[in-house]
Design a protein around this motif. Structure first.
Motif, PDB file in Angstrom:
ATOM      1  N   SER A 389      11.043  51.148  50.882  1.00 20.88           N
ATOM      2  CA  SER A 389      10.929  51.496  51.806  1.00 20.88           C
ATOM      3  C   SER A 389      12.581  52.151  51.340  1.00 20.88           C
ATOM      4  O   SER A 389      12.386  53.982  51.947  1.00 20.88           O
ATOM      5  N   PHE A 390      13.434  51.494  50.802  1.00 23.16           N
ATOM      6  CA  PHE A 390      14.202  53.091  50.314  1.00 23.16           C
ATOM      7  C   PHE A 390      13.611  54.404  49.726  1.00 23.16           C
ATOM      8  O   PHE A 390      13.834  55.087  50.498  1.00 23.16           O
ATOM      9  N   ASN A 391      13.079  54.375  48.980  1.00 25.66           N
ATOM     10  CA  ASN A 391      12.412  54.865  48.483  1.00 25.66           C
ATOM     11  C   ASN A 391      11.686  56.773  49.799  1.00 25.66           C
ATOM     12  O   ASN A 391      12.277  57.723  49.954  1.00 25.66           O
ATOM     13  N   HIS A 392      10.668  55.927  50.328  1.00 26.71           N
ATOM     14  CA  HIS A 392      10.140  56.310  51.415  1.00 26.71           C
ATOM     15  C   HIS A 392      11.667  57.459  52.613  1.00 26.71           C
ATOM     16  O   HIS A 392      11.400  58.399  53.253  1.00 26.71           O
ATOM     17  N   TRP A 393      12.915  56.356  52.849  1.00 27.32           N
ATOM     18  CA  TRP A 393      13.751  56.866  53.244  1.00 27.32           C
ATOM     19  C   TRP A 393      14.785  58.202  52.750  1.00 27.32           C
ATOM     20  O   TRP A 393      14.727  58.551  53.667  1.00 27.32           O
ATOM     21  N   LEU A 394      14.639  57.805  51.221  1.00 25.00           N
ATOM     22  CA  LEU A 394      14.876  59.162  50.974  1.00 25.00           C
ATOM     23  C   LEU A 394      14.516  60.283  50.832  1.00 25.00           C
ATOM     24  O   LEU A 394      15.409  60.941  51.209  1.00 25.00           O
ATOM     25  N   THR A 395      12.938  60.145  50.870  1.00 26.83           N
ATOM     26  CA  THR A 395      11.748  61.146  50.734  1.00 26.83           C
ATOM     27  C   THR A 395      11.869  61.880  51.953  1.00 26.83           C
ATOM     28  O   THR A 395      12.517  63.081  52.210  1.00 26.83           O
ATOM     29  N   GLU A 396      12.094  61.007  53.163  1.00 26.30           N
ATOM     30  CA  GLU A 396      12.297  61.775  54.497  1.00 26.30           C
ATOM     31  C   GLU A 396      13.688  62.778  54.694  1.00 26.30           C
ATOM     32  O   GLU A 396      13.529  63.667  55.791  1.00 26.30           O
ATOM     33  N   THR A 397      14.904  61.644  54.343  1.00 25.72           N
ATOM     34  CA  THR A 397      15.657  62.357  54.034  1.00 25.72           C
ATOM     35  C   THR A 397      15.709  63.588  53.946  1.00 25.72           C
ATOM     36  O   THR A 397      16.632  64.356  54.175  1.00 25.72           O
ATOM     37  N   GLU A 398      15.521  63.568  52.004  1.00 28.44           N
ATOM     38  CA  GLU A 398      14.963  64.619  51.440  1.00 28.44           C
ATOM     39  C   GLU A 398      14.884  65.906  52.828  1.00 28.44           C
ATOM     40  O   GLU A 398      15.181  66.889  52.458  1.00 28.44           O
ATOM     41  N   GLU A 399      13.128  65.658  52.818  1.00 26.61           N
ATOM     42  CA  GLU A 399      12.826  66.809  53.562  1.00 26.61           C
ATOM     43  C   GLU A 399      13.617  67.307  54.753  1.00 26.61           C
ATOM     44  O   GLU A 399      12.935  68.553  55.616  1.00 26.61           O
ATOM     45  N   LYS A 400      14.237  65.805  55.765  1.00 30.07           N
ATOM     46  CA  LYS A 400      14.886  66.815  56.649  1.00 30.07           C
ATOM     47  C   LYS A 400      16.091  67.892  56.089  1.00 30.07           C
ATOM     48  O   LYS A 400      16.913  68.816  57.112  1.00 30.07           O
ATOM     49  N   LEU A 401      16.917  67.305  54.678  1.00 31.75           N
ATOM     50  CA  LEU A 401      17.660  68.246  54.539  1.00 31.75           C
ATOM     51  C   LEU A 401      17.043  69.636  54.059  1.00 31.75           C
ATOM     52  O   LEU A 401      17.821  70.467  54.239  1.00 31.75           O
TER      53      LEU A 401
END
Length: 1972
Positions: A389-401
């Motif tokens: 779940s943390f990796n998924h959040w990181l991926t989404e956040t990186e995409e947003k950034l």
């Protein structure tokens, strides 16, 4: 489009209506076709309106999301291998899906108008593309890894498959066993199971190795399935093994035994069996315990959890099965014990107890191990869940950034803040998760295997790195946003302040001005000036805002609306500041003008009020007298009329300004009072004029009025701005009546002419706008002119005063009117010039300020342009990739934004340039215009390039977007075309298809359609191929490039194949029974086409003569070559078809095809067909090759011509640019007549420098001509346009050269006539009617236009010489000469010149060679340098032109009497230094240094040169005889005798000798004393004239107490009663001190006791006598003060002066002196033997005495003076005869002149002045002209004769004077005197006049005193002279009787006595002790 269609329709209708049926037939079909096509197009446009249903967008979003999920899952897999990676070919299954989705997105973007939705689609496309690219990279990596371990994988897979196959077989085998199990088979199965166990273990080891290599997920499914199948089989086989346990003795540790329930009770109750079962259970429990303690379960908690789970599961299953057996055992316990023996029972009981214990123990061990495993597994599961779940959040956040980074600047402020807030909240929530993950991960890593620990560490490290990066980006983003907020806030704050300041300034500028309100105007002026001072700092603020605006407005956190507002505000601030910068100075100027008008109005009002009041009172007084006609009011009336315009103007202005003001306003009250008084004055004048005049005029005189009633009427009007153009001439009667008017007219004319010249000069001065140096120079010149004008102000005031006095003295109304008009005119002219100078100076200051601002703005704009140019040069070629294009597009947008900001700088420069061009159009604005045009041209070029770049990028992006779609469409069409071609090809190859004509026709039609489509798609193919090559170059080196290259190659191949198929189809369809005819026609058709193309190629010739024509030819030929390339397959196919046809067809076939007559044999017919086809094929091949060869040659010619023409065009363009620049420079030239004189040299140097700069242009012209000459007619003929351009360039070059040469010639001439070397600036040294002229040798002379005469002397110098005659009454020559020199020194301003300044000037002009001559220009330049420096130090005392001219005049009079135009450097230095301001000894040192050698010593010749130059100064004043004459040999002899007759003397000895004041130089120290005594004031009274205090010299008697004489009485020889001139006196230059008074008292007391005889015996001389018997230079005519007036009109020679120049005489004297030294070394040596000395003296005396008797026994004169004496003696008689002849001729000429004059007067003509030769007067008739010319010649001849007579008379007088002095010397009375037993001779010096001797006194300078003799000693020799001298004189007189034949031999015996007496006399006179 509608209006165009309607217009076409109207034209068509008009044509059809008016042009007839034929036109209707032509137009009507086309019109209908147009209507149809337009209607269809309109319908398509209407139906094609973009409307995208929401459902389609949702479907697109769903499809993308659906595709993203598996992509994300596969990306999460990373590089871990799966089974598919080994089995699947790496073809991209989802490639087409991704491309299809991307194309759908592009289509939707084009169709959607909502920008936001388009951006969302674009973001999703980018995300999909990014994921897909990442996935491709991962797949590539997995494939690579799979290839590396594929061998191990396939080995593992094969072993596992083998085991699975064995399991299938063994299960089948086990199932096929009969009910009664075959023990043997069971044993075999058990044996096989044991063997396969090893294989299973090998598979497990292989799987473990693969797992370590990253293939864990690949081996896991097979391994799990295999393990499950193995366990299942073991479970099944265990039942068989357990049932047959007794028989089967093989037990394995891993075999699970299961008891069946089918055991009979009987057997189970047997004690032995029961015990065996217990033992079996114990064994099983031992195995379970062993399994619990096995290595699989004794590992770390998290190591190999899967095996642990399987093992625990197996143990659990086994314990479950054992539980049933335990229960059975317990249920059988009692029966078994009952049937057992005691021993067996005890044994059973023990084993049961052991079994129970063992069971409890194993169960407990299992529960503990299971609990530990469950806990670890749960922890592992939660850890991985959190990590996922943390990796998924990181991926989404990186995409947003990343999305936010891409969208930076495009999203709104609110969205940015929302995103940051969400990111901040997410990080806050994930903080605990990160902490828990790290703690748990550390625990798991410690309890995991090494491989798992490394993987976990890597995963945790990656997560932590990504987490830290996100946190860092958040911090940076917040920091950046905060910084942007700060910058933005500061920017907005500064901008608001600036706007507030601008608003306040604009409000101040908008303040309405009240012209009559002084307080309001001054208040506004103060505010405006304050704002003007603040303008420059605010410009700096705006500049900073413009620079920081790009950063501030580029902030991502800025709203678009706010950004737009700030940009608008900044732009508005720039425009408003530019406007304020222009309006503020204008407002200030307007206020200053209003204030000036108000002050002028107030002054005029006050002046008129002062004038009106007395006039009104006077008129009222006249009116009160009551006697009509008693007063003459004409003058008053005239004054009132003259004042009327001024009064009416003032009243009009006042009423206009103060119309709205209250009556109490002071100015309005003044205006009303003035109006009332003016009306009263007019009313009174009318009343007085209406009164009848009395018959007796003058009954009442002004004297009747009382003093209280007398009023003076001031009729002199004030000067106004208007100038009268009326210039009344002064009548001769008025001039006779008022003689003083002539002087007034002269002064008025001089001042008017000077003002007119000044006005013309200042109005012709132009400056280069924008050139600060030029403007500053002009400001300095204007300041100098203004100072000159102010210096002339006293002259104007004197003229006005003189005019007022004249008006008061005369009663002539006409004279008064003329005087008034002239004064008003000159006042108006003065004010106009002064006002223009002031306004021009102000304009220049404003110009300097505006130019400075413009230059600063230009510098900023040039910096901006340079930055823009650098940016343009840094642009790379357009790349055809999406990322590169987006990057380049972003850079271009940023640059466009910067361009918009920089536009402000360019606008500011243009505004300022327009202001300069508008405000200063009268000056030279070419520089501003040129630079502004250059800036605008450069800026336009930059904007054009930006626009072109933007269009190119858009085109490239559009092409890139469309390329792949077009490529797909083209490939799709290609596929369809290939299908069609294949179908046609198959159809044509069917049997007997060609026999059916209808079918062939249909197939041919289908082929034509296919060929038409191919032709239609040809351009599409070429465009795609060309664009693809561009994209390939951009993608070079990447995988996409390889893919695209493959696709393009495939496209080209398929295209070529399609064309070949088409040709083959045609060939096959045309292959009918007449095939050879078809081939024949095809070849003929090709030959015709080739001939057509050959003709077309020939028509392209010849090569054009200019670049556009050749470029057009190149384009045409490219099309031609493309047609050839297109036709090449057709020709090759036809040739190949013919070749095949000829090779395949047999003779029989040819016979059938050959349509010849039957008579020919078959072989002949076949041969003819073959020859025909082969010949045509050969012709086609030959023509084709020839056409290609010609095409290649033509292309080569075109390329060569293009290269050469481009070179010529570039050279012509470059030359044209250089010539235009040169022509612009030439166009900026001012006419030479308008240039300032001082700038002529600068302009000349600039033109010369520019001529040198354009020398390279000559090479460029030659280069252009050479390039043009290479185009010869056989090769390339240049076009007329190019030829005219070359000719025009050559013409312009020649014109430019001629213009530069002509300019240089004009400047040279102007510089020659008016430059510094032209002496032009000295023309102002004289005033009218004088004019300064220059002789050919540059010597100035002066013309008097009134008397029409010329003279060498300056008018002021003549006046000065005349004024020196006043000093002739000074009795003593030394003082007389000194006082004349002092007056001359002051007139020349040399009393202001210090010695150091003089030395600096001399050094500056490098005047070091004293023997070198100086010409007039060198003298003038040096004098100008001297007087320029004096003018800077003493501005009001020095008139540079006058002083330079006067000093030059004096130097020429002294050292160049013959006016040769050259004097020596030493003479120049001597003259200037002698009269400069310096200490006396400093002068002596400097002069000695000039003649001394490099060692510091001076010989006799050099000293003679110095003394001769010095003696010329008193000689020029006519005083040379008083100082020993012009013969300097005695002085030189005296000096060297003083130095003990050394061959050379040093400076100290020279100074000691000069301190004795030798007779030849005594005038110089006396000059210094005269200068020192000028301001001395003595507190004493003159005993003669009674003057008190005494000013100047004071003479105190040392004989009488309290007896003083002033210098006037002393110089005139006046004495008081009882005092004699021979009494001793002391001279004081400064006031006396008490010490000096006491000392003088003692001397007076001492002298009281001395007798008169004592003073006679002790004479005192105030100088060192150095005279000889012969005094003076007999050849030098004494120059009087007024005779420097040559009457000859050609002043190149001076007739009144000696024909020998001074330099020749100096050289002659010096050479003679040196010759005397060489011939007689003891000539001046006292130490030689007495006899030699006596002989020399005897010879001299004999020569002198013989000269008195007209005899000269000496054949060799011994000195220059003696030579001159002898020459004069010989020429004297001749001169007297000439003089007599000239006098007679003069008398005859005078008589003739009188006769002509009488004839002239008899004709009634007025007497005319005598003009000089150079100024003829136009005669009235031929007879008059002849008379005037004859009279002029006579007058000139008479003048020459008179001048010669004067010269001869002066010469004669000098000769007589010298002869008289010689006789007087020999006839002196005798007296006896003895001193110390030695005979003394006291020679008395008789000077030029008896009353002009220098008094023999001792000077007092400062506090030094000396005694002097009385007047008798000065006038005559002393009575008590030496006896020895008297005896000698008596013997000399006796030696020369009147008889000529007397023997003079006794004279030689007397010479010895005379020499000794002279020596003794000199010793006595120079010995201080003897004198005391």
């Amino acid at each position: 489009m509608h209006p165009k269609v309607d217009s076409v329709r109207d034209q068509a209708v008009d044509l059809m209506t008016n042009r007839g049926d034929h036109c209707r037939k032509v137009i009507e079909p086309k019109l209908s076709e147009l209507n149809q096509r337009f209607a269809a197009l309109s319908q398509r446009i209407k139906s094609g309106k973009p409307f995208i249903p929401l459902k389609e967008l949702e479907q697109f979003d769903f499809d993308i999301q659906k595709l993203l999920e598996p992509l994300e899952v596969e990306i999460q897999q990373g590089v871990n291998l799966k089974e598919e990676d080994f089995n699947k070919d790496m073809s991209e299954d989802d490639e087409s899906t991704v491309k299809e989705l991307l194309q759908r997105g592009d289509t939707l973007q084009k169709r959607i108008t909502d920008e936001r939705k388009r951006e969302e689609i674009k973001i999703k496309q980018q995300l999909l593309q990014t994921k897909h690219n990442a996935l491709k990279d991962l797949r590539s990596q997995r494939r690579k890894k799979a290839l590396e371990i594929s061998h191990q994988w396939y080995q593992y897979k094969r072993q596992a498959d083998d085991l699975m196959t064995w399991l299938d077989d063994i299960e089948k085998k086990l199932a096929s066993l009969p009910d009664h199990k075959d023990e043997q088979k069971l044993k075999e199965i058990d044996g096989e199971l044991e063997k396969k166990k090893e294989d299973l273990n090998a598979v497990h080891r292989q799987a473990e190795r693969l797992s370590k290599d990253g293939a864990a997920k690949a081996v896991e499914p097979t391994l799990i399935q295999l393990s499950k199948r193995w366990r299942d089989f073991e479970s099944k086989f265990a039942q068989f093994r357990r049932l047959n346990y007794a028989e089967i003795q093989t037990v394995h540790e891993d075999t699970t035994s299961v008891m069946t329930e089918s055991m009979t009770v009987e057997t189970t109750y047997v004690p032995s069996t029961y015990l065996a079962e217990i033992l079996q259970l114990l064994q099983a429990l031992s195995e379970v315990e062993e399994r619990l303690n096995s290595p699989v379960l004794q590992v770390k908690d998290y190591e190999d959890l899967l095996r642990q789970e399987d093992c625990l599961k197996n143990i659990k299953d086994r314990l479950g099965r054992l539980q049933g057996h335990i229960d059975i055992i317990h249920s059988k316990k009692i029966p078994a014990l009952q049937s057992a023996t005691p021993r067996e029972a005890a044994n059973i009981q023990d084993k049961l107890t052991q079994l129970n214990f063992q069971w409890e123990k194993v169960n407990k061990m299992y529960r503990d191990r299971q609990a530990r495993f469950d806990k670890s597994f749960e922890k592992w599961r939660l850890f991985h869940c959190d990590m996922k779940s943390f990796n998924h959040w990181l991926t989404e956040t990186e995409e947003k950034l990343s999305r936010a980074q891409i969208e930076s600047g495009d999203v709104g402020h609110a969205k940015t803040n929302q995103f940051l807030q969400e990111l901040q909240d997410g990080i806050g929530r994930q903080q605990a998760v990160v902490k828990t993950l790290n703690v748990t991960g550390e625990e798991i890593i410690e309890q995991s295997s090494t491989a798992d620990a490394n993987v976990l560490k890597e995963q945790l490290g990656s997560l932590n790195t990504r987490w830290q990066e996100i946190c860092k980006q958040l911090v940076e983003k917040k920091k950046r946003i905060e910084e942007e907020k700060n910058i933005l806030s500061e920017f907005q704050e500064d901008l608001n302040k600036l706007i507030l300041w601008l608003e306040e300034t604009e409000s101040i500028i908008a303040i309405p001005l009240e012209p009559g309100n002084e307080d309001q105007l001054r208040d506004c002026l103060g505010k405006v000036k304050l704002r003007a001072e603040e303008l420059l700092p605010h410009k700096g603020i705006l500049k900073r805002l413009n620079e920081s605006g790009g950063i501030a407005l580029g902030s991502a956190s800025l709203d678009p609306d706010r950004k737009h507002k700030l940009e608008s505000a900044l732009k508005e601030a720039n425009h408003r500041l530019v406007k304020v910068s222009k309006d503020l100075p204008e407002k200030q100027k307007e206020i200053e003008i209003l204030l000036k008008d108000f002050i002028e109005l107030d002054q005029q009002l006050n002046q008129l009020t002062l004038w009106v009041t007395p006039v009104k009172n006077q008129l009222e007084l006249y009116n009160q007298v009551g006697q009509p006609g008693a007063f003459d009011i004409k003058e008053t009336e005239a004054a009132v009329q003259a004042k009327q315009p001024n009064v009416e103007e003032v009243l009009s202005k006042g009423c206009h300004l103060y119309k709205e003001k209250p009556a109490t306003h002071p100015v309005k009250k003044k205006i009303e009072d003035l109006n009332a008084d003016w009306k009263a004055i007019n009313h009174l004048i009318r009343q007085l004029k209406e009164k009848p005049a009395l018959g007796v005029p003058g009954l009442f005189s002004p004297g009747v009025l009382t003093s209280g009633q007398t009023v003076a009427v001031d009729t002199q009007t004030r000067v106004t701005k208007e100038t009268t153009t009326f210039k009344p001439e002064m009548p001769s009667s008025v001039l006779l009546e008022i003689p003083a008017l002539a002087d007034f007219n002269k002064a008025w004319a001089e001042l008017t002419d000077w003002l007119s010249r000044l006005d013309r000069e200042i109005k012709s001065q132009r400056v280069t706008v924008g050139d600060l140096d030029d403007i500053n120079d002009m400001i300095i010149k204007q300041k100098a002119i203004l100072q000159d004008l102010e210096q002339r102000r006293p002259q104007l005031d004197e003229l006005i005063t003189a005019a007022q006095n004249l008006k008061n003295k005369t009663s002539n109304q006409e004279a008064r009117t003329i005087i008034t008009d002239r004064i008003e005119k000159i006042q108006s002219q003065w004010d106009e010039v002064h006002g223009y100078l002031q306004s021009r100076r102000q304009q220049l200051h404003e110009m300097s300020k505006d130019s400075t601002q413009w230059l600063e703005a230009k510098r900023e704009a040039e910096q901006v342009l340079e930055q823009a140019k650098n940016k343009l040069e840094s642009w790379k070629e357009i790349s055809y990739t999406v990322e590169a294009l987006k990057k380049q597009n972003t850079e271009l947008k940023q640059f466009s934004k910067e361009i918009r900001q920089w536009q402000i700088n360019v606008d500011v420069v243009n505004d300022m340039a327009l202001k300069l061009l508008r405000d200063y159009s009268a000056d030279d604005t070419s520089k501003v215009q040129l630079m502004t045009d250059n800036i605008n041209t450069t800026w336009a070029t930059i904007n054009k390039r930006v626009s072109e770049r933007e269009a190119a990028l858009e085109s490239a992006l559009r092409m890139l977007q469309v390329f792949y779609l077009d490529l797909e469409k083209f490939l799709a069409w290609l596929t369809e075309a290939e299908t069609t071609a294949n179908v046609l090809q198959d159809a044509t190859h069917k049997e007997k298809i060609l026999e059916d004509a209808k079918t062939v026709w249909e197939l041919m039609k289908q082929w034509q359609d296919l060929q038409a489509e191919i032709d239609t798609h040809t351009d599409i193919f070429h465009n795609l191929d060309e664009n693809g090559q561009k994209i390939l170059r951009s993608l070079e080196g990447s995988e996409d490039a390889v893919l695209l290259q493959r696709r393009l190659d495939n496209m080209n191949f398929r295209w070529s194949e399609l064309r070949k198929k088409s040709l083959n189809i045609r060939s096959h369809l045309e292959a009918s029974t007449d095939q050879w005819k078809r081939l024949h026609l095809s070849l003929q058709e090709l030959l015709a086409w080739l001939q057509l193309k050959e003709d077309e190629l020939k028509q392209q010739a010849p090569i054009g003569g200019d670049l556009p024509t050749v470029q057009k030819q190149n384009d045409v030929h490219r099309t031609f070559k493309r047609e050839l390339k297109t036709k090449e397959p057709v020709i090759m196919s036809a040739l190949e078809t013919v070749r095949i046809f000829l090779a395949e067809q047999p003779v029989e076939g040819l016979e059938k095809l050959y349509p010849e007559p039957r008579e020919l044999s078959p072989e002949e017919r076949a041969q003819n067909v073959t020859k025909l086809l082969r010949r045509q094929a050969d012709e086609v091949k030959t023509e084709w090759d020839k056409l290609n060869l010609h095409s290649a040659d033509w292309q080569k010619k075109i390329d060569d011509a293009l290269e050469r023409l481009q070179g010529l065009q570039e050279a012509m363009d470059e030359l044209d640019l250089k010539l235009r620049q040169a022509e612009v420079f030439k166009g900026s030239w001012q006419p030479v007549g308008d240039l300032l004189i001082d700038s002529l040299q600068d302009h000349l140097e600039k033109v010369k420098v520019y001529r040198a700069e354009i020398v390279p242009l000559k090479e460029k012209v030659h280069q252009v001509n050479e390039l043009a000459q290479r185009f010869t007619p056989p090769d390339i003929q240049l076009s007329p346009y190019n030829l005219s351009c070359v000719e025009d360039l050559n013409t312009r070059w020649k014109v430019l050269q001629v213009a530069i040469d002509e300019r240089i010639r004009q400047l040279h001439e102007a510089h020659r006539d008016f430059g510094p070397t032209s002496q032009h600036f000295l023309t102002t040294s004289v005033q009218g009617p004088w004019e300064r002229a220059i002789s050919p040798n540059k010597v100035p002379y002066y013309i008097n236009h009134e008397t029409q005469t010329t003279c060498w002397d300056h008018p002021k110098m003549t006046e000065l010489y005349q004024s020196l005659a006043d000093l002739n009454n000074v009795r003593f020559s030394a003082y007389r000469t000194a006082m004349k020199l002092r007056r001359l020194q002051k007139a020349l301003c040399l009393d202001l010149l210090s010695l150091s300044a003089a030395c600096d000037a001399l050094d500056q002009h490098n005047l070091k060679q004293n023997d070198q001559p100086m010409d007039i220009l060198q003298i003038i330049n040096c004098l100008t340098t001297i007087y320029d420096r004096l003018e800077q130090e003493h501005n009001n005392l020095v008139n540079v032109p006058l002083c330079v001219d006067m000093c030059l005049n004096w130097l020429l009079n002294v050292y160049d009497t013959g006016r040769t135009g050259r004097i020596r450097v030493l003479s120049f230095k001597t003259g200037v230094v002698s009269l400069c301001k310096a200490h006396l000894e400093d002068k002596y040192r400097y002069l000695f240094k000039q003649v001394a050698s490099s060692t510091g010593f001076c010989d006799q010749r050099r000293l003679g040169l110095l003394l001769h130059d010095s003696i010329q100064i008193p000689r020029q004043l006519g005083e040379v005889a008083s100082f020993g004459g012009s013969n300097i040999e005695p002085s030189v002899r005296s000096c060297f005798q003083f130095a003990n007759n050394k061959p050379e003397i040093e400076a100290a000895l020279f100074l000691d000798w000069m301190r004795l004041e030798p007779q030849s130089m005594v005038w110089l120290p006396v000059l210094h004393r005269v200068a020192a005594a000028e301001t001395a004031k003595h507190q004493a009274k003159c005993n003669i004239c009674k003057e008190c205090p005494i000013i100047g010299f004071r003479y105190r008697s040392l004989k009488h107490f309290n007896y003083d004489i002033c210098q006037s009485c002393f110089f005139s020889g006046r004495v008081a009663k009882g005092h004699k001139m021979h009494y001793p006196m002391v001279e004081y230059c400064t006031p006396t001190t008490s010490g000096e008074d006491v000392r003088d008292f003692a001397k007076v007391l001492k002298n009281k006791f001395r007798t008169k005889r004592y003073f006679a015996k002790h004479p005192r001389m105030g100088y060192l006598p150095v005279q000889t018997v012969l005094e003076g230079d007999n050849m030098e005519t004494p120059v009087t003060l007024i005779n420097f007036w040559p009457v000859d009109s050609a002043p190149a020679s001076s007739p009144q002066l000696s024909h020998d120049d001074t330099h020749s005489r100096i050289e002659h004297y010096a050479s003679r002196l040196a010759e005397m030294e060489n011939s007689n070394g003891s000539y001046l040596n006292d130490s030689i033997s007495p006899n030699e000395s006596i002989d020399d003296e005897h010879l001299l005396i004999q020569h002198y005495c013989q000269s008195l008797n007209q005899e000269s026994p000496l054949s060799q004169p011994r000195s220059p003076a003696q030579i001159l004496i002898s020459l004069e003696s010989e020429e004297r008689g001749e001169l007297e005869r000439i003089l007599a002849d000239l006098e007679e001729e003069n008398r005859n000429l005078q008589a003739e002149y009188d006769r002509l004059k009488q004839q002239h007067d008899h004709k009634g003509l007025s007497p005319l002045p005598s003009p000089p030769e150079m100024m003829p007067v136009s005669p009235q008739s031929p007879r008059d002209a002849e008379l005037i010319a004859e009279a002029k010649l006579l007058r000139q001849h008479k003048g020459r004769l008179e001048a010669r007579m004067q010269i001869l008379e002066d010469h004669n007088k000098q000769l007589e004077s010298q002869l008289h002095r010689l006789r007087q010397l020999l006839e002196q009375p005798q007296a006896d005197a003895k001193v110390n037993g030695t005979t003394l001779s006291s020679p008395s010096t008789s000077l030029q006049r008896s009353d002009s001797s220098q008094p023999m006194l001792l000077r007092v300078v400062g506090s030094q005193t000396s005694e002097t003799m009385g007047e008798d000693d000065l006038l005559s020799p002393p009575q008590d002279t030496s006896t020895g001298l008297e005896e000698v004189m008596e013997q000399l007189n006796n030696s020369f009787p009147s008889s000529r034949g007397h023997n003079v031999g006794s004279l030689f015996h007397m010479a010895d006595d005379l020499g000794r007496a002279m020596e003794t006399l000199v010793t006595v006179m120079t010995d201080d002790k003897v004198l005391e």
